[in-house]
Scaffold this active site. Structure first.
Site, PDB file in Angstrom:
ATOM      1  N   ASN A 390     -76.950  66.449  43.524  1.00 39.36           N
ATOM      2  CA  ASN A 390     -77.358  67.610  42.383  1.00 39.36           C
ATOM      3  C   ASN A 390     -75.993  68.801  42.236  1.00 39.36           C
ATOM      4  O   ASN A 390     -75.685  68.890  40.510  1.00 39.36           O
ATOM      5  CB  ASN A 390     -78.058  68.546  43.293  1.00 39.36           C
ATOM      6  CG  ASN A 390     -78.809  69.656  42.050  1.00 39.36           C
ATOM      7  OD1 ASN A 390     -77.911  70.281  41.531  1.00 39.36           O
ATOM      8  ND2 ASN A 390     -79.454  70.277  42.541  1.00 39.36           N
ATOM      9  N   ASP A 391     -75.477  68.631  42.281  1.00 38.64           N
ATOM     10  CA  ASP A 391     -73.954  70.151  42.787  1.00 38.64           C
ATOM     11  C   ASP A 391     -72.481  68.626  42.091  1.00 38.64           C
ATOM     12  O   ASP A 391     -72.107  69.200  41.124  1.00 38.64           O
ATOM     13  CB  ASP A 391     -73.117  70.078  44.160  1.00 38.64           C
ATOM     14  CG  ASP A 391     -74.099  70.974  44.810  1.00 38.64           C
ATOM     15  OD1 ASP A 391     -74.938  71.986  44.020  1.00 38.64           O
ATOM     16  OD2 ASP A 391     -74.107  70.944  45.904  1.00 38.64           O
ATOM     17  N   VAL A 392     -72.587  67.832  42.017  1.00 42.54           N
ATOM     18  CA  VAL A 392     -72.150  66.702  41.987  1.00 42.54           C
ATOM     19  C   VAL A 392     -71.960  66.503  40.083  1.00 42.54           C
ATOM     20  O   VAL A 392     -71.561  65.863  39.734  1.00 42.54           O
ATOM     21  CB  VAL A 392     -71.584  65.182  42.288  1.00 42.54           C
ATOM     22  CG1 VAL A 392     -71.313  65.902  43.806  1.00 42.54           C
ATOM     23  CG2 VAL A 392     -73.229  64.980  43.030  1.00 42.54           C
ATOM     24  N   VAL A 393     -73.491  66.828  40.009  1.00 47.26           N
ATOM     25  CA  VAL A 393     -73.810  66.289  38.334  1.00 47.26           C
ATOM     26  C   VAL A 393     -74.489  67.820  37.881  1.00 47.26           C
ATOM     27  O   VAL A 393     -74.691  67.788  37.185  1.00 47.26           O
ATOM     28  CB  VAL A 393     -74.858  65.762  37.959  1.00 47.26           C
ATOM     29  CG1 VAL A 393     -74.822  64.179  38.502  1.00 47.26           C
ATOM     30  CG2 VAL A 393     -75.968  66.586  39.034  1.00 47.26           C
ATOM     31  N   ALA A 431     -75.219  73.021  47.906  1.00 53.54           N
ATOM     32  CA  ALA A 431     -73.979  74.312  47.214  1.00 53.54           C
ATOM     33  C   ALA A 431     -74.456  75.936  47.217  1.00 53.54           C
ATOM     34  O   ALA A 431     -74.773  76.708  47.055  1.00 53.54           O
ATOM     35  CB  ALA A 431     -72.617  73.903  46.259  1.00 53.54           C
TER      36      ALA A 431
END
Length: 464
Positions: A390-393, A431
């Protein structure tokens, strides 16, 4: 006889240190990491066995206690290693970091109790070293327990302290004051208050840090455990422990720096906190339509794609979907589809989490693309499967200055022709930040367990 024994001990320590260095070097390459781990373990075994030959200063025979401790610790370690799920690996790493710090803390306490009781006469340098072992060990112990609680879900990540920076500063100053008092007067009360303050400081040190920064925290605490071990080695004048601790501490610091660079943030910024607090994202006021895709439609897209890239995240680990993903890879490659994995440095809950998962499923390492090579491939990719990441994209890291993760380099999956996100729900990532990617025109959602979804997609492709 004594001289020969000393030579034997020193040579054995040297061999153990060489094995440590060689094992650490081999663990930097995935192809040799397994043998590197075994070499490092052999070095540690040599160090443990050689210590049994070191003459006891007190003359007391404590070998029964030592062997009993080795047996209990070995059994616990073996059971933990064979039973732990890969999804729980970050928690176990945190727990082991804490145990290492706790050992150093107790070693420092034992040595300083000798000073307090008058058994030994130590100068300020020796006492300061003992206090430093207690301080670093206590921070590692309680800080790692907090990290373990957050990662395992036993401690709410949204737990916040009022003005945490001020609290930490006050605790740090108080630790220094009582440490100086003990150096001057060797009073037991000063030592015990110092110990309690250091343990509380470890708790308040990690508690404000958000879940999105947990990979960095684990790496930093791992470094702390090494530093604490090195200080313990200084207390006993044991070069083997000193070198081993320095290797762990230095490698942890280097990894921490690399993780911070991957997030485009300074270590100070991580420690102050930021990731982990929910935030509204600019640009979500427009079209927020979710477009779902079914198994058969996705199977058709995958079968006739030229290139497919999978972006794994913690959801892949939670669903234990790495084997199903590898099976899909083999099936699509038999149809002539290029298949790769895009790996973000901080995907998952600890450094290298995704690499370990995919290696466990026998995925060839040359299929894993680091962030920069993956971003170069996305514009020419037909389908990107985002599995639990989620956060890394999250495009908000590039487009929303007010977002807590703004400035963090991401995998730019939105540049692919089609993005399919496999998730259980629409919940935000670790996050706590909403993801505009879900609502883009080229994005499709597939809800459900990732392992089951991949198995059904594979079945659909096989039936074509």
């Amino acid at each position: 006889m004594g001289n020969y024994l000393n030579i034997f001990i020193e040579v054995a320590y040297l061999i153990g240190i060489i094995l440590f260095v060689d094992g650490l070097k081999k663990m930097s390459n995935p192809k040799t990491a397994r043998i590197g781990n075994l070499i490092g373990a052999l070095g540690m075994a040599i160090g443990i066995l050689v210590i049994l030959f070191v003459p006891l200063e007190s003359g007391d025979n404590n070998y029964i206690w030592i062997l009993l401790a080795l047996l209990i610790g070995g059994v616990i370690g073996y059971i933990a290693s064979v039973r732990v799920a890969l999804t729980a690996m970050p928690e176990m790493v945190s727990l082991f970091n804490g145990l290492g710090g706790g050992c150093s803390m107790f070693i420092g306490l034992i040595e300083l109790f000798k000073v307090f009781s008058g058994q030994v006469v130590s100068g300020p340098l020796q006492v300061t070293t003992g206090l430093f072992a207690i301080f670093v060990g206590a921070i590692t112990l309680t800080g790692s327990l907090v990290a373990w609680g957050k990662l395992s879900g036993k401690l709410r990540d949204k737990l916040r302290l009022p003005v945490p920076q001020l609290i930490n500063l006050v605790l740090l100053i108080a630790c220094i004051v009582f440490g100086v008092m003990f150096i001057r007067d060797h009073q037991l009360n000063s030592l015990l208050i110092f110990l309690v303050l250091a343990m509380v400081y470890g708790f308040t040190f990690v508690t404000p840090i958000g879940g999105g920064d947990m990979p960095v925290v684990i790496s930093l605490l791992n470094s702390f455990s090494g530093i604490a071990a090195a200080i313990s080695g200084l207390l006993y004048n044991n070069r083997f422990i000193v070198v081993g601790g320095i290797l762990v501490g230095a490698s942890g610091i280097i990894l921490t720096a690399l993780m911070c660079r991957a997030m485009n943030r300074s270590l100070i910024n991580v420690l102050i906190g930021g990731f982990g607090s929910s935030s509204a994202i600019e640009g979500l006021e427009g079209d927020q339509t979710i477009r779902e895709v079914n198994y058969s439609d996705l199977a058709i897209q995958l079968k006739y794609a030229g290139k497919v890239i999978v972006v794994p995240g913690y959801g892949l680990a939670a669903a234990q979907a790495q084997h199903a993903c590898y099976e899909l890879e083999k099936q699509l490659e038999s149809d002539g589809v290029q298949f790769y994995y895009g790996i973000h440095p901080v995907a998952g809950r600890m450094p290298g989490h995704m690499n370990v998962l995919l290696a466990e499923a026998q995925v060839p390492y040359d299929k894993l693309l680091d962030m920069e090579p993956a971003n170069e491939q996305f514009p020419t990719t037909d389908v990107v499967l985002v599995i639990g990441a989620n956060d890394v994209v999250n495009p908000a890291a590039k487009d929303s200055p007010g977002c807590p993760i703004y400035g963090m380099p991401i995998l730019e999956v939105d540049k692919a022709k089609t993005v399919v996100i496999l998730k259980r729900s629409m919940s935000a990532g670790y996050a706590g930040v909403s993801n505009p990617l879900f609502f883009k025109e080229n994005t499709r959602m597939m809800f459900g367990d990732a392992k089951d979804s991949l198995a059904k997609i594979k079945t659909e492709i096989a039936g074509m």
